[in-house]
Design an enzyme around this catalytic site. Structure first.
Site, PDB file in Angstrom:
ATOM      1  N   HIS A 217       0.837  -1.199   0.000  1.00  0.00           N
ATOM      2  CA  HIS A 217       0.000   0.000   0.000  1.00  0.00           C
ATOM      3  C   HIS A 217       0.859   1.231   0.000  1.00  0.00           C
ATOM      4  O   HIS A 217       0.469   2.278   0.499  1.00  0.00           O
ATOM      5  CB  HIS A 217      -0.912   0.013   1.220  1.00  0.00           C
ATOM      6  CG  HIS A 217      -1.810  -1.156   1.244  1.00  0.00           C
ATOM      7  ND1 HIS A 217      -1.478  -2.322   1.853  1.00  0.00           N
ATOM      8  CD2 HIS A 217      -3.004  -1.361   0.672  1.00  0.00           C
ATOM      9  CE1 HIS A 217      -2.440  -3.195   1.672  1.00  0.00           C
ATOM     10  NE2 HIS A 217      -3.372  -2.639   0.950  1.00  0.00           N
ATOM     11  N   HIS A 401      -7.062   7.714   4.055  1.00  0.00           N
ATOM     12  CA  HIS A 401      -8.049   8.059   5.087  1.00  0.00           C
ATOM     13  C   HIS A 401      -8.987   9.187   4.634  1.00  0.00           C
ATOM     14  O   HIS A 401     -10.188   9.144   4.917  1.00  0.00           O
ATOM     15  CB  HIS A 401      -7.352   8.436   6.390  1.00  0.00           C
ATOM     16  CG  HIS A 401      -8.308   8.544   7.539  1.00  0.00           C
ATOM     17  ND1 HIS A 401      -9.043   7.479   7.983  1.00  0.00           N
ATOM     18  CD2 HIS A 401      -8.678   9.608   8.299  1.00  0.00           C
ATOM     19  CE1 HIS A 401      -9.823   7.872   8.978  1.00  0.00           C
ATOM     20  NE2 HIS A 401      -9.624   9.159   9.197  1.00  0.00           N
ATOM     21  N   GLY A 402      -8.450  10.163   3.900  1.00  0.00           N
ATOM     22  CA  GLY A 402      -9.293  11.266   3.422  1.00  0.00           C
ATOM     23  C   GLY A 402     -10.357  10.763   2.455  1.00  0.00           C
ATOM     24  O   GLY A 402     -11.548  11.063   2.603  1.00  0.00           O
ATOM     25  N   GLY A 558      -7.115   8.780  12.021  1.00  0.00           N
ATOM     26  CA  GLY A 558      -8.486   8.504  12.460  1.00  0.00           C
ATOM     27  C   GLY A 558      -8.828   9.252  13.743  1.00  0.00           C
ATOM     28  O   GLY A 558      -9.985   9.635  13.962  1.00  0.00           O
TER      29      GLY A 558
HETATM   30  N1  LIG Z   1      -8.082  -1.704  15.530  1.00  0.00           N
HETATM   31  C1  LIG Z   1      -8.453  -0.440  15.438  1.00  0.00           C
HETATM   32  N2  LIG Z   1      -9.327   0.068  16.316  1.00  0.00           N
HETATM   33  C2  LIG Z   1      -9.726   1.353  16.232  1.00  0.00           C
HETATM   34  N3  LIG Z   1      -9.293   2.190  15.272  1.00  0.00           N
HETATM   35  C3  LIG Z   1      -8.431   1.724  14.367  1.00  0.00           C
HETATM   36  C4  LIG Z   1      -7.959   0.395  14.391  1.00  0.00           C
HETATM   37  N4  LIG Z   1      -7.097   0.239  13.350  1.00  0.00           N
HETATM   38  C5  LIG Z   1      -7.047   1.430  12.718  1.00  0.00           C
HETATM   39  N5  LIG Z   1      -7.851   2.306  13.319  1.00  0.00           N
HETATM   40  C6  LIG Z   1      -8.138   3.679  12.951  1.00  0.00           C
HETATM   41  O1  LIG Z   1      -8.426   3.715  11.565  1.00  0.00           O
HETATM   42  C7  LIG Z   1      -7.709   4.773  10.975  1.00  0.00           C
HETATM   43  C8  LIG Z   1      -7.426   4.466   9.535  1.00  0.00           C
HETATM   44  O2  LIG Z   1      -8.633   4.370   8.867  1.00  0.00           O
HETATM   45  P1  LIG Z   1      -8.645   3.952   7.330  1.00  0.00           P
HETATM   46  O3  LIG Z   1      -7.981   5.003   6.547  1.00  0.00           O
HETATM   47  O4  LIG Z   1      -9.988   3.489   6.981  1.00  0.00           O
HETATM   48  O5  LIG Z   1      -7.683   2.716   7.481  1.00  0.00           O
HETATM   49  P2  LIG Z   1      -7.123   1.595   6.578  1.00  0.00           P
HETATM   50  O6  LIG Z   1      -6.848   2.207   5.252  1.00  0.00           O
HETATM   51  O7  LIG Z   1      -5.919   1.222   7.352  1.00  0.00           O
HETATM   52  O8  LIG Z   1      -8.178   0.525   6.569  1.00  0.00           O
HETATM   53  C9  LIG Z   1      -6.457   4.887  11.796  1.00  0.00           C
HETATM   54  O9  LIG Z   1      -5.909   6.167  11.692  1.00  0.00           O
HETATM   55  C10 LIG Z   1      -6.952   4.573  13.201  1.00  0.00           C
HETATM   56  O10 LIG Z   1      -7.451   5.718  13.848  1.00  0.00           O
HETATM   57  O1  LIG Z   2      -6.044  -2.155   1.273  1.00  0.00           O
HETATM   58  C1  LIG Z   2      -6.549  -3.176   1.565  1.00  0.00           C
HETATM   59  C2  LIG Z   2      -7.426  -3.324   2.712  1.00  0.00           C
HETATM   60  O2  LIG Z   2      -6.819  -2.848   3.859  1.00  0.00           O
HETATM   61  P1  LIG Z   2      -7.433  -1.815   4.884  1.00  0.00           P
HETATM   62  O3  LIG Z   2      -7.051  -2.371   6.200  1.00  0.00           O
HETATM   63  O4  LIG Z   2      -8.882  -1.649   4.684  1.00  0.00           O
HETATM   64  O5  LIG Z   2      -6.741  -0.521   4.594  1.00  0.00           O
HETATM   65  C3  LIG Z   2      -6.367  -4.280   0.673  1.00  0.00           C
HETATM   66  O6  LIG Z   2      -5.868  -3.682  -0.423  1.00  0.00           O
HETATM   67  C4  LIG Z   2      -5.435  -5.351   1.022  1.00  0.00           C
HETATM   68  O7  LIG Z   2      -6.111  -6.527   0.850  1.00  0.00           O
END
Ligand SMILES: Nc1ncnc2c1ncn2[C@@H]1O[C@H](COP(=O)(O)OP(=O)(O)O)[C@@H](O)[C@H]1O
Ligand SMILES: O=C(COP(=O)(O)O)[C@@H](O)CO
Length: 588
Positions: A217, A401-402, A558
């Site tokens: 990623h 995240h955005g 987050g």
């Molecule tokens: N296990 C967890 N419990 C609570 N919040 C989490 C956890 N893991 C990640 N986060 C929150 O999620 C945010 C990232 O969100 P998002 O961009 O949707 O994540 P990703 O791309 O990693 O799936 C992090 O900055 C953090 O605040």
């Molecule tokens: O990015 C993926 C999912 O990861 P998140 O934890 O939701 O950011 C995926 O590309 C990898 O399987």
């Protein structure tokens, strides 16, 4: 650089549409992803894979006979939602159950886990398996925390080939676990990828340097070294992968292995072949017999310049599954028998239409309208900060995240407006918004924001008087729900670091007799401070964990977005002194 796109937030959907249009011989689009064009034979276990977009051919390109029965496809670098996964699995299953397979990432684990529970409740026996092949992402003692990278392919293939040969669900799961336990990968990268619409790559390495221990990623590596020659790169990769043999493989010499040299996006095939030439010699010198090697792009990260080496240590069973035929858009081997009578084009699924809303009191409908207005403000706040949230997330995470928060809050605001127009009360408005947010955003935060909105909706109800006490209870339940689903606690550097003090402060202020608007103001202040304080923490959960020290000095993305949102909500509450849930007189 990703140059060709329209609206960046629509990139993943548009890419999937084009992919399905180009590969009708193999796949059929369904809501949330694709399934095989040739339906799963009755009585065969369906293997449904999935993950974020940006990794082609993972995951949609691996759907076809001999490999996956379906793929749930999320937004760029974000897990598909539980609802997407469920729809794809329902379209793929054929009466013998489903194995859901994905890389071990927080968002995927949350959404595939939720989907499995919903499918089981639907009467479809469902199991899950997270691939954990990347040895750079955690130690052998913590192997369950490792990420899934190019090892996805051999593990998916072993399970799918077993299903194709008639194994039942328990047996398919056993095979998948066995293949995963025997698969090891390690990678290097020379530059990070640039997400559609972004100006800069997710990470850069200085001229002449490379990142060692890449993620898929655009996460930076866990170390840095001088750029090697192709032969030296091969020596590094082979050395790392041979250094950790799985249980059951006593020594490399005499072993047989499926070998994948994977290009991450912008390392050319000829470069890969030059590296592979040396990889093959080194493995031969170590006494390893290579079986059906693959050199090419199998799990990518947009235009990232990187390469990884994967070995699956074979026994007779795994070798038969690895060499079995497969026919998918991006991966073909041997020849599969294609049924003559393919079904005619299946009509597109009707979208569910508008479900009637449950009865609600007038008082609750007024609160529902306030909730919808608040969600519109949340959406506008996130829109205004989307770029900043992506930048913070890119420091040690994946930079999405955005985009994820934008997709989620936009969908939630829209769903809330529809619910209000249909006469919904507060609970139903929040429940519809919760489903829309989780479904549209995917990713870790999508699942968690779904929990937050649902818990507040449950506390408000559709007929009860919407008091400050109920709001405070809903937020407390949201805090517990997020911790229970995500497993994070205060100090792990996640949104929990803000949600817990916010919920605790709100509950304490309301219990002490403050009106909701004043209590919320004090709690939002505590949230802002807690979000700032996350800059001093080392992440112990989620995407940022392997890059803990890189994130020191930067707040958690987050946590920051949550603090922005609660402050924006206060802005709406402050302008609505008459609304039922906000007046001090309505505390009880
Ligand atoms: N296990 C967890 N419990 C609570 N919040 C989490 C956890 N893991 C990640 N986060 C929150 O999620 C945010 C990232 O969100 P998002 O961009 O949707 O994540 P990703 O791309 O990693 O799936 C992090 O900055 C953090 O605040
Ligand atoms: O990015 C993926 C999912 O990861 P998140 O934890 O939701 O950011 C995926 O590309 C990898 O399987």
């Amino acid at each position: 650089m990703t140059r060709l796109f329209n609206d960046p937030a629509a990139f993943a959907d548009e890419a999937l549409e084009g992919f399905a249009a180009a590969h009708r011989r193999w796949v059929r689009p369904v809501t949330g992803g694709v399934v095989r064009a040739v339906p799963t034979p009755r009585g065969q276990v369906a293997v449904v894979v999935g993950g974020g977009s940006g990794h082609y051919p993972a995951f949609s390109g691996l759907v076809g006979q001999g490999l996956a029965h379906g793929a749930a496809v999320g937004n760029v670098f974000a897990s598909p939602s539980a609802q997407q996964i469920r729809t794809v699995a329902r379209a793929a299953e054929a009466g013998a159950g489903v194995l859901l397979m994905y890389g071990n990432y927080a968002g995927d684990v949350l959404h595939f886990g939720q989907a499995a529970r919903r499918l089981t409740a639907d009467g479809v026996p469902t199991r899950t398996l997270a691939v954990t092949d990347d040895i750079s992402s955690a130690t052998a003692e913590e192997a369950a925390k490792r990420r899934g990278i190019a090892g996805d392919l051999p593990v998916f293939k072993a399970a799918a080939a077993a299903a194709e040969q008639g194994a039942d669900l328990e047996e398919v799961v056993r095979v998948a676990e066995h293949a995963n336990a025997r698969t090891r990968s390690f990678g290097i990268a020379f530059s990070g990828c640039t997400l559609p619409g972004a100006e800069d790559p997710l990470f850069t390495v200085d001229e002449g340097r490379m990142a060692v221990g890449l993620g898929i990623h655009g996460e930076p590596g866990i170390g840095e070294e001088a750029v090697p020659s192709a032969d030296e790169a091969a020596e590094l990769l082979v050395g790392k992968v041979l250094a950790e043999l799985p249980e059951g493989v006593e020594r490399a010499s005499g072993g047989r292995a499926a070998v994948i040299l994977n290009g991450l996006g912008s390392v050319k095939y000829e470069e890969l072949f030059v590296v592979y030439r040396r990889v093959a010699r080194l493995l031969a010198e170590a006494g390893v017999e290579i079986v059906d090697p693959e050199v090419g792009e199998l799990v990518t990260s947009f235009d990232m310049a990187g390469v990884s080496l994967t070995l699956t240590w074979l026994d007779d069973e795994l070798e038969a599954l690895w060499t079995a035929p497969a026919d998918t858009p991006a991966y073909r081997k041997g020849s599969v028998e294609r049924p003559q009578d393919l079904p005619d084009e299946v009509p597109a699924e009707a979208d569910g239409g508008t479900e009637a809303v449950p009865e609600a009191t007038e008082e609750s409908r007024v609160t529902g309208r306030l909730v919808a207005e608040t969600l519109t403000t949340v959406r506008d706040t996130i829109d205004a900060h989307a770029e900043e949230l992506g930048r913070i997330d890119a420091v040690a995470g994946d930079g999405d995240h955005g985009i994820g928060m934008q997709r989620g809050s936009t969908a939630a605001a829209e769903a809330a407006e529809h619910a209000v127009a249909a006469g919904a009360g507060a609970a139903t408005v929040l429940h519809r918004a919760s489903d829309a947010w989780a479904d549209r955003a995917g990713g870790t935060s999508g699942a968690l924001w779904g929990v937050i909105l649902r818990a507040i909706g449950d506390a408000l109800g559709d007929s009860e008087r919407p008091t400050a006490d109920r709001v405070a209870r809903g937020v407390t339940d949201a805090s517990a729900g997020v911790r229970s689903l995500g497993g994070a606690e205060v100090g792990d550097k996640t949104m929990v670091d803000v949600l817990v003090p916010f919920a605790d402060m709100l509950a304490a202020e309301v219990a002490a007799g403050a009106a909701l608007t004043a209590a919320w103001d004090t709690a939002a202040e505590a949230a802002a401070k807690a979000a700032r304080d996350t800059a001093d923490l080392l992440p112990r959960m989620g995407r940022a964990r392997p890059h803990a020290e890189k994130s020191l000095g930067t707040p958690d993305a987050g946590a920051h977005s949550l603090a922005l949102i609660v402050r924006a909500v206060h802005g709406v509450l402050g302008t609505r002194k008459q609304a039922p849930a906000v007046g001090g007189a309505d505390r009880k």
